[in-house]
Scaffold this active site. Sequence first.
Site, PDB file in Angstrom:
ATOM      1  N   HIS A  14       8.829 -38.881  70.315  1.00  0.00           N
ATOM      2  CA  HIS A  14       9.571 -38.595  69.092  1.00  0.00           C
ATOM      3  C   HIS A  14       8.684 -37.882  68.080  1.00  0.00           C
ATOM      4  O   HIS A  14       7.498 -37.636  68.324  1.00  0.00           O
ATOM      5  CB  HIS A  14      10.191 -39.872  68.494  1.00  0.00           C
ATOM      6  CG  HIS A  14       9.265 -40.689  67.647  1.00  0.00           C
ATOM      7  ND1 HIS A  14       9.696 -41.447  66.588  1.00  0.00           N
ATOM      8  CD2 HIS A  14       7.933 -40.875  67.691  1.00  0.00           C
ATOM      9  CE1 HIS A  14       8.683 -42.060  66.023  1.00  0.00           C
ATOM     10  NE2 HIS A  14       7.606 -41.740  66.671  1.00  0.00           N
ATOM     11  N   CYS A  33       2.881 -39.698  63.312  1.00  0.00           N
ATOM     12  CA  CYS A  33       4.259 -39.576  63.786  1.00  0.00           C
ATOM     13  C   CYS A  33       4.886 -38.239  63.386  1.00  0.00           C
ATOM     14  O   CYS A  33       5.958 -37.887  63.877  1.00  0.00           O
ATOM     15  CB  CYS A  33       5.110 -40.744  63.308  1.00  0.00           C
ATOM     16  SG  CYS A  33       4.919 -42.227  64.335  1.00  0.00           S
ATOM     17  N   HIS A  39       4.808 -36.957  70.179  1.00  0.00           N
ATOM     18  CA  HIS A  39       3.899 -37.980  70.692  1.00  0.00           C
ATOM     19  C   HIS A  39       4.791 -39.087  71.234  1.00  0.00           C
ATOM     20  O   HIS A  39       5.996 -39.091  70.984  1.00  0.00           O
ATOM     21  CB  HIS A  39       2.984 -38.519  69.584  1.00  0.00           C
ATOM     22  CG  HIS A  39       3.753 -39.244  68.535  1.00  0.00           C
ATOM     23  ND1 HIS A  39       4.456 -38.577  67.562  1.00  0.00           N
ATOM     24  CD2 HIS A  39       4.005 -40.555  68.343  1.00  0.00           C
ATOM     25  CE1 HIS A  39       5.084 -39.462  66.807  1.00  0.00           C
ATOM     26  NE2 HIS A  39       4.845 -40.663  67.261  1.00  0.00           N
ATOM     27  N   HIS A  41       5.542 -43.398  72.367  1.00  0.00           N
ATOM     28  CA  HIS A  41       5.267 -44.818  72.166  1.00  0.00           C
ATOM     29  C   HIS A  41       5.712 -45.578  73.409  1.00  0.00           C
ATOM     30  O   HIS A  41       6.660 -45.174  74.092  1.00  0.00           O
ATOM     31  CB  HIS A  41       6.037 -45.374  70.966  1.00  0.00           C
ATOM     32  CG  HIS A  41       5.584 -44.831  69.652  1.00  0.00           C
ATOM     33  ND1 HIS A  41       4.428 -45.237  69.025  1.00  0.00           N
ATOM     34  CD2 HIS A  41       6.143 -43.908  68.838  1.00  0.00           C
ATOM     35  CE1 HIS A  41       4.295 -44.589  67.877  1.00  0.00           C
ATOM     36  NE2 HIS A  41       5.321 -43.765  67.736  1.00  0.00           N
ATOM     37  N   ASP A  79      14.730 -43.894  78.124  1.00  0.00           N
ATOM     38  CA  ASP A  79      13.436 -44.021  78.799  1.00  0.00           C
ATOM     39  C   ASP A  79      12.957 -42.646  79.280  1.00  0.00           C
ATOM     40  O   ASP A  79      13.706 -41.906  79.924  1.00  0.00           O
ATOM     41  CB  ASP A  79      13.553 -44.976  79.988  1.00  0.00           C
ATOM     42  CG  ASP A  79      12.206 -45.283  80.613  1.00  0.00           C
ATOM     43  OD1 ASP A  79      11.186 -45.301  79.890  1.00  0.00           O
ATOM     44  OD2 ASP A  79      12.172 -45.517  81.840  1.00  0.00           O
ATOM     45  N   HIS A  80      11.710 -42.323  78.951  1.00  0.00           N
ATOM     46  CA  HIS A  80      11.108 -41.027  79.295  1.00  0.00           C
ATOM     47  C   HIS A  80      11.883 -39.851  78.699  1.00  0.00           C
ATOM     48  O   HIS A  80      11.938 -38.770  79.292  1.00  0.00           O
ATOM     49  CB  HIS A  80      10.941 -40.867  80.819  1.00  0.00           C
ATOM     50  CG  HIS A  80       9.835 -41.709  81.369  1.00  0.00           C
ATOM     51  ND1 HIS A  80       9.924 -43.077  81.476  1.00  0.00           N
ATOM     52  CD2 HIS A  80       8.597 -41.382  81.820  1.00  0.00           C
ATOM     53  CE1 HIS A  80       8.800 -43.551  81.976  1.00  0.00           C
ATOM     54  NE2 HIS A  80       7.969 -42.553  82.184  1.00  0.00           N
ATOM     55  N   GLU A 125       7.522 -51.010  68.299  1.00  0.00           N
ATOM     56  CA  GLU A 125       7.077 -49.627  68.484  1.00  0.00           C
ATOM     57  C   GLU A 125       5.621 -49.602  68.944  1.00  0.00           C
ATOM     58  O   GLU A 125       5.212 -48.737  69.712  1.00  0.00           O
ATOM     59  CB  GLU A 125       7.229 -48.831  67.183  1.00  0.00           C
ATOM     60  CG  GLU A 125       6.981 -47.341  67.363  1.00  0.00           C
ATOM     61  CD  GLU A 125       7.237 -46.564  66.090  1.00  0.00           C
ATOM     62  OE1 GLU A 125       8.277 -45.910  65.996  1.00  0.00           O
ATOM     63  OE2 GLU A 125       6.391 -46.646  65.165  1.00  0.00           O
TER      64      GLU A 125
HETATM   65 NI    NI Z   1       5.604 -42.331  66.267  1.00  0.00          NI
END
Ligand code: NI
Length: 136
Positions: A14, A33, A39, A41, A79-80, A125
């Site tokens: 995200h 972020c 990037h 998480h 997911d992914h 997160e």
């Molecule tokens: Ni982030």
Amino acid sequence: MVYLTRVEHFNAAHKLYNPNWTKEKNESIFRGCANENWHGHNYELHVTIKGSPSPDTGYAIDARILSKIINEFVINKIDHKNLNIDVDFMQGKMTSAENLAIAIWDQLATRLPDGVQLHCVKLFETPRIFVEYFGN
Ligand code: NI
């Protein structure tokens, strides 16, 4: 009432970036972020339901059925994936853990079996940052 929690895991990319602000302000507020090229998480999702144990099974809900619902309506969609781009239920939203937890609640709340209510969506997160949403 008894409360049952199922834990699921997903990875997603995200970026937190408010287009109404300058790059400098975004980097100042969102730090890592706001990274332009995304990037990721490693998220951990705790979904808690409440209900009464069935006289037949002793279960409030079969945890495998809860897992199946979470996977079908949430995990398989995120997911992914890139939360900003790929996920229909995050379109037009800032992809913070707060907004993601609320959106996950909305995905699940109406899809549980009769007699079972969603109690809490808890979303980690990072191992040290999590949010909880109770439906309002
Ligand atoms: Ni982030």
